[in-house]
Design an enzyme around this catalytic site. Structure first.
Site, PDB file in Angstrom:
ATOM      1  N   LYS A  91      86.764  10.669  74.713  1.00  0.00           N
ATOM      2  CA  LYS A  91      86.662   9.747  73.571  1.00  0.00           C
ATOM      3  C   LYS A  91      88.026   9.373  72.982  1.00  0.00           C
ATOM      4  CE  LYS A  91      81.964  10.314  72.041  1.00  0.00           C
ATOM      5  NZ  LYS A  91      81.369  11.369  72.905  1.00  0.00           N
ATOM      6  N   GLU A 113      81.385   5.286  62.851  1.00  0.00           N
ATOM      7  CA  GLU A 113      80.085   5.945  62.743  1.00  0.00           C
ATOM      8  C   GLU A 113      80.124   7.144  63.668  1.00  0.00           C
ATOM      9  OE1 GLU A 113      80.699   3.684  64.988  1.00  0.00           O
ATOM     10  OE2 GLU A 113      79.841   4.652  66.759  1.00  0.00           O
ATOM     11  N   SER A 379      83.343  14.620  81.686  1.00  0.00           N
ATOM     12  CA  SER A 379      83.720  13.893  80.466  1.00  0.00           C
ATOM     13  C   SER A 379      84.191  14.795  79.327  1.00  0.00           C
ATOM     14  CB  SER A 379      82.551  13.027  79.999  1.00  0.00           C
ATOM     15  OG  SER A 379      81.381  13.812  79.809  1.00  0.00           O
TER      16      SER A 379
HETATM   17  C1  LIG Z   1      80.179  11.252  73.567  1.00  0.00           C
HETATM   18  C2  LIG Z   1      80.172  11.911  74.879  1.00  0.00           C
HETATM   19  C3  LIG Z   1      79.515  11.359  75.996  1.00  0.00           C
HETATM   20  C4  LIG Z   1      78.678  10.124  75.913  1.00  0.00           C
HETATM   21  O1  LIG Z   1      79.353   8.943  75.580  1.00  0.00           O
HETATM   22  P1  LIG Z   1      79.634   7.803  76.637  1.00  0.00           P
HETATM   23  O2  LIG Z   1      80.069   6.650  75.806  1.00  0.00           O
HETATM   24  O3  LIG Z   1      78.362   7.535  77.380  1.00  0.00           O
HETATM   25  O4  LIG Z   1      80.689   8.289  77.536  1.00  0.00           O
HETATM   26  C5  LIG Z   1      79.622  11.998  77.227  1.00  0.00           C
HETATM   27  N1  LIG Z   1      80.318  13.150  77.356  1.00  0.00           N
HETATM   28  C6  LIG Z   1      80.952  13.724  76.311  1.00  0.00           C
HETATM   29  C7  LIG Z   1      81.700  14.997  76.534  1.00  0.00           C
HETATM   30  C8  LIG Z   1      80.909  13.125  75.039  1.00  0.00           C
HETATM   31  O5  LIG Z   1      81.530  13.715  74.009  1.00  0.00           O
END
Ligand SMILES: *Cc1c(COP(=O)(O)O)cnc(C)c1O
Length: 395
Positions: A91, A113, A379
């Site tokens: 993020k 948000e 992610s």
């Molecule tokens: C917020 C988040 C997501 C989901 O958000 P996307 O916009 O779909 O990437 C996925 N993995 C993690 C670790 C997150 O914090």
């Protein structure tokens, strides 16, 4: 043809996208639409963005060949380690990009948000970094559920404002943020956290996250001699980490793109966020996309064990990738995600976020050749999910 799956000049991905906004918001969105490409194309912008990604976020994030995981599936699995970024997920790539843009637009106040608080924390982080006022809207219910993230934001100097209407969760926080932006159009920038919202937000966020596939290309070339894997797998909440991981492969049909959605307690259990399996076309948060909704068009309350995937829609780019068949969508249940998290922890000593665990769980549902190259976008890290792991009784 370059980037045929990308946004067109009108802000559409095929039949999805656009800017469905109240008239009061038009000047704000229009200002952004006119400026964003020229600002992020400036040499000085790129220089500052790249320097912060390197020294503040810690990029490039490693591309790691997971040997024991690979042996289990008899193929070659690489993990793109977004979990090693500052603040623990992808993020921050987006919030760094947007704060630099806001500064160049002369904005002195940031709003955002947040649902579980991950995007709120990433926004509070870059506001502290730049010394800019930060207000994060969060549902009253989420504030109670996510105390550590609320405290993190406050520690970094952000103000957390409770949304007390409706279900007092993400949707209501988004409405409050929109209302704030309408009232403060001159000095305020609204940092949206995924590839959602009215054009140009989805395209802007995808471009900031595209650093993920930009790095995968040269890292894979270094390790294997080819830029192209056979598969790229990522989880989809709104879809920003997936958009970033897919971006430079959109027009390489030899690379199969796989998107993992949250099936919660089961696709048809009534407790799910498997948007492409259950949803149909509609408008939410300013864009036309695929949404989970009732017969008469009311948004269905989504559910997933992972807060980041608990969203009733997907970004318009993913609606288009689904409709065209360019990406393959899979639905992963809470239990499958938990099992995949335990497996990665034990095979590789890496505890993944529950969101990322949905992407990992796809391995069990696919079959691979011995010399296939599979890239999974990890992610985020699992530290924030300890309570969920403990409650699940999975260990
Ligand atoms: C917020 C988040 C997501 C989901 O958000 P996307 O916009 O779909 O990437 C996925 N993995 C993690 C670790 C997150 O914090």
């Amino acid at each position: 043809m370059q980037n045929s799956y990308n946004v067109d000049e009108r802000g559409y991905y095929g039949s999805f996208g656009g800017a469905y906004i109240p008239e009061m918001l038009y000047p704000n969105v229009e200002e952004l639409r006119k400026c964003y490409l020229s600002i992020i194309g400036e040499a000085s912008f790129k220089e500052e963005f790249d320097a912060l990604l390197k020294d503040y976020v810690g990029r490039p994030s490693p591309l790691y060949l997971a040997k024991r995981l690979s042996a289990k599936y008899n193929t070659n699995v690489y993990l793109k380690r977004e979990d090693l970024n500052h603040t623990g997920a992808h993020k921050i790539n987006n919030t760094i990009g947007q704060i630099l843009l806001a500064k160049r637009l002369g904005k002195t106040r940031i709003i955002a948000e947040t649902g579980a608080g991950q995007h709120g924390v990433a926004t509070a982080t870059v506001c502290a970094l730049m010394g800019i006022q930060c207000i994060v809207y969060m549902g009253e219910v989420d504030i109670a559920r996510q105390a550590p993230n609320v405290y993190r934001m406050k520690l970094m100097g952000a103000e957390v404002r409770a949304a007390t209407c409706g279900s007092k969760t993400l949707k209501d926080a988004t409405n409050e943020a929109m209302r704030d932006w309408i009232s403060n159009p001159v000095d305020t920038h609204y940092i949206i956290g995924s590839v959602v919202g009215p054009h140009p937000f989805p395209d802007m966020v995808a471009r900031f996250q595209s650093i993920i596939s930009e790095e995968i290309k040269w890292q894979l070339k270094e390790k294997t001699g080819s830029e192209n894997p056979n598969y790229v797998i990522a989880c989809v909440g709104g879809g920003s980490n997936a958009a970033g991981a897919f971006y430079h492969y959109l027009d390489r049909p030899e690379v199969t793109l796989v998107a993992a959605e949250a099936a919660g307690l089961g696709i048809s259990s009534g407790h799910s966020a498997a948007t492409t399996f259950l949803g149909k076309s509609g408008v939410l948060h300013g864009s036309k996309t695929i949404l989970m909704q009732s017969e008469d068009g009311q948004i269905t309350e989504p559910y997933s064990i992972s807060a980041g995937l608990d969203y009733p829609g997907i970004g318009p780019i993913h609606a288009h990738l689904f409709e065209t068949g360019r990406a393959k969508f899979m639905a992963i249940s809470d239990q499958e995600a938990l099992d995949a998290a335990v497996q990665l922890s034990r095979l590789e000593g890496i505890i993944p976020a529950l969101e990322s665990s949905h992407a990992l769980a796809c391995l069990d549902k696919m079959s691979f050749k011995k010399d296939d190259i599979v890239v999974i976008n990890l992610s985020g890290r699992g530290d924030k999910d300890m309570q969920a792991f403990m409650n699940s009784g999975v260990v």
